[in-house]
Design an enzyme around this catalytic site. Sequence first.
Site, PDB file in Angstrom:
ATOM      1  CD  GLU A 434       5.599   3.280   2.874  1.00 17.72           C
ATOM      2  OE1 GLU A 434       5.691   2.279   3.609  1.00 17.72           O
ATOM      3  OE2 GLU A 434       4.539   3.876   2.670  1.00 17.72           O
ATOM      4  CG  ASP A 507       4.480   1.796   7.709  1.00 14.16           C
ATOM      5  OD1 ASP A 507       5.167   1.365   8.642  1.00 14.16           O
ATOM      6  OD2 ASP A 507       4.383   3.001   7.412  1.00 14.16           O
ATOM      7  CG  ASP A 509       0.271   1.469   5.710  1.00 10.43           C
ATOM      8  OD1 ASP A 509       1.049   1.059   4.805  1.00 10.43           O
ATOM      9  OD2 ASP A 509       0.384   2.585   6.236  1.00 10.43           O
ATOM     10  CG  ASP A 511       0.002   4.665   1.411  1.00 11.27           C
ATOM     11  OD1 ASP A 511      -0.809   4.404   0.481  1.00 11.27           O
ATOM     12  OD2 ASP A 511       0.006   5.725   2.055  1.00 11.27           O
TER      13      ASP A 511
END
Length: 647
Positions: A434, A507, A509, A511
Amino acid sequence: MADEHLMNTAVEQEYDATQIQVLEGLEAVRKRPGMYIGSTSASGLHHLVYEIVDNSIDEALAGYCSRITVTINKGNTITVTDNGRGIPVDIQAQTGRPALEVVFTVLHAGGKFGGGGYKVSGGLHGVGASVVNALSEWLTAEVHKDGKIYKMEFARGDITQQMRVVGETTESGTRVTFKPDAEIFDSLVYDYETLHTRMREQAFLNAGLEIEIRDAREEDGAHDVMCYAGGIREFVTWYNRHKNALHSEVIYMAGTRGDAQAEIAVQYNDSFAETLVSFANNIHTAEGGMHETGFKAALTRTLNAYGMKAGIIKIDSDKVSGEDCREGLTAIISVKLTDAQFEGQTKAKLGNAYIRTLVETLVNEQLTEYFEEHPAVARTILEKAMTANRAREAARKARENIRRKTALGGAAMPDKLRDCNETDATLTEIYIVEGDSAGGSATQGRDSRFQAILPLWGKMLNVEKAREDKIIGNDKLQPVITALGAGIGEDFNTEKLRYHKVVIMADADVDGSHIRTLLLTFFFRFMRPLLEEGYVYAAMPPLYKLVRGKQTRYAFTDAERDALSAELRGDSANAKVDISRNKGLGEMNPQELWETTMDPETRTLKRITLDDAIKADQIFTLLMGEKVEPRREFIETNARYVVNLDY
Ligand code: TSJ
């Protein structure tokens, strides 16, 4: 076991051969439990409950029971009660024993795993009760019948307390409590949701039957009461609860042939997914079978016939295929028959050929009639199928183009792909990363001999709303399709894969989780064998970095962080260890990324299973779907799980 069982028996005539068989029978169950309940893991443990509840459901099917309760007690014992007639307590002529005793001590033929057929209603009560008894540390049965309360107790299949009257009652019904045997089962802890899901399914399949389930292991534990007057119609409504239905009324069809009965409920939604769930004698037929075959044939035939008659299908290329007719379909098929033949790898495929005829005939007749009475609904469904037909045709042409390109000197690889040198796919890995900056670090940090990097960035296409033809041309997913080199949809072929490890690196997180969900959903819908054959992995970047002086260590969990911190501190309790939370892949330098996340010697890769992808797919539908209310509801009720939503 049970010498005392023989001694307990008051009546001695006709006792030899049959009774010895009985004893062997229950011993066999304890020796090879897997033969009778499938496994001794959590699945087998839960199976015990289903075996008992099935008996109460049979009583409901016979028309004498309207309410069943299932309780998980403290200590993970289970109580099942019903308000039926109560298991008979009179002495059986063949055995000279009370029927209640026979139910729990005689191994009945025809269990689901023991081979042979399984019967609904019509006398085969008590199937499975002796198996549960044999596999329970203890079991007690209480019968309320004819003004009296009868009780009998067992341990590991042996009688520990003969049947006796323990009180008076004005009610009727049966209550069974058992404790699964720790000598048999690997896991002894019941999962409420597993039982809840199964009981809800049974409540849908038996219209009007009330099933209550309660978790009494803790105060204010979970509790649900389920009763569906609409039966499988409501099952379909429930399946479509997060989707947009294309017609408000669920179409319901039912018919009988001899002793056999079939009912079918159908409603289309605006998604592209097919949800066809079938049952035979309330048992889920996951592998399909004759009932599904009959339904599919009739659905396709009826839609085409209606289209031609109504002048909507004008030319041959407008005709819709079976698959076209099942896009956006939610359907439940439930058949009941006395001689069910279960076939297939997991004995979950219905083999009785006459059921195909029954279902096919009744759907042909009743769906045709429904369409004639509801032409607007018929047109909506047919137009959806015709759109699916055109999309499939467009996808076929797009695939054909890709194939032609590949044939002419190989497809050009995507600009962003940093390929590896090795060409033997069994040795290579592709990291789908990503973001551009993480892609940069990964490209510099990798071992380019066998690791390729493909960066993706920005928001991706909403897979839910896109059909195969659009996805093939999409500029975000196109590079993934091209780089993997194995085609897409019906053409997908893992033999052509260019890498045997497909690693998603994102990640930890929101996103990152978004990208993971999207990719898994995409793989699930368009490259399913990739998941089925275990080619997909998630990279696991560390959550913490610990530094003391010149020493740097990484931790993947909170516990590991604490342990490493203590280790780095060593003897000097006040030494300073600097702990930082990893902010993201993009902030690791190439060397760090290699050491922690990409080096086969030191990294952790998590293989993604089909189950993980199915969950991702469901989450995706919920998060990306147009319905706001279910999304909010889902996020609220699952707030505490959201960190685990990915897998
Ligand atoms: F078998 C069992 F122990 F697993 C069990 C059976 C457990 C539970 C919770 C319930 C039952 C059960 C059995 N509920 N209702 C019945 N009904 C009969 O066994 C029954 C009652 C009356 C007659 C009759 O012909 O009068 C026949 C049967 C088979």
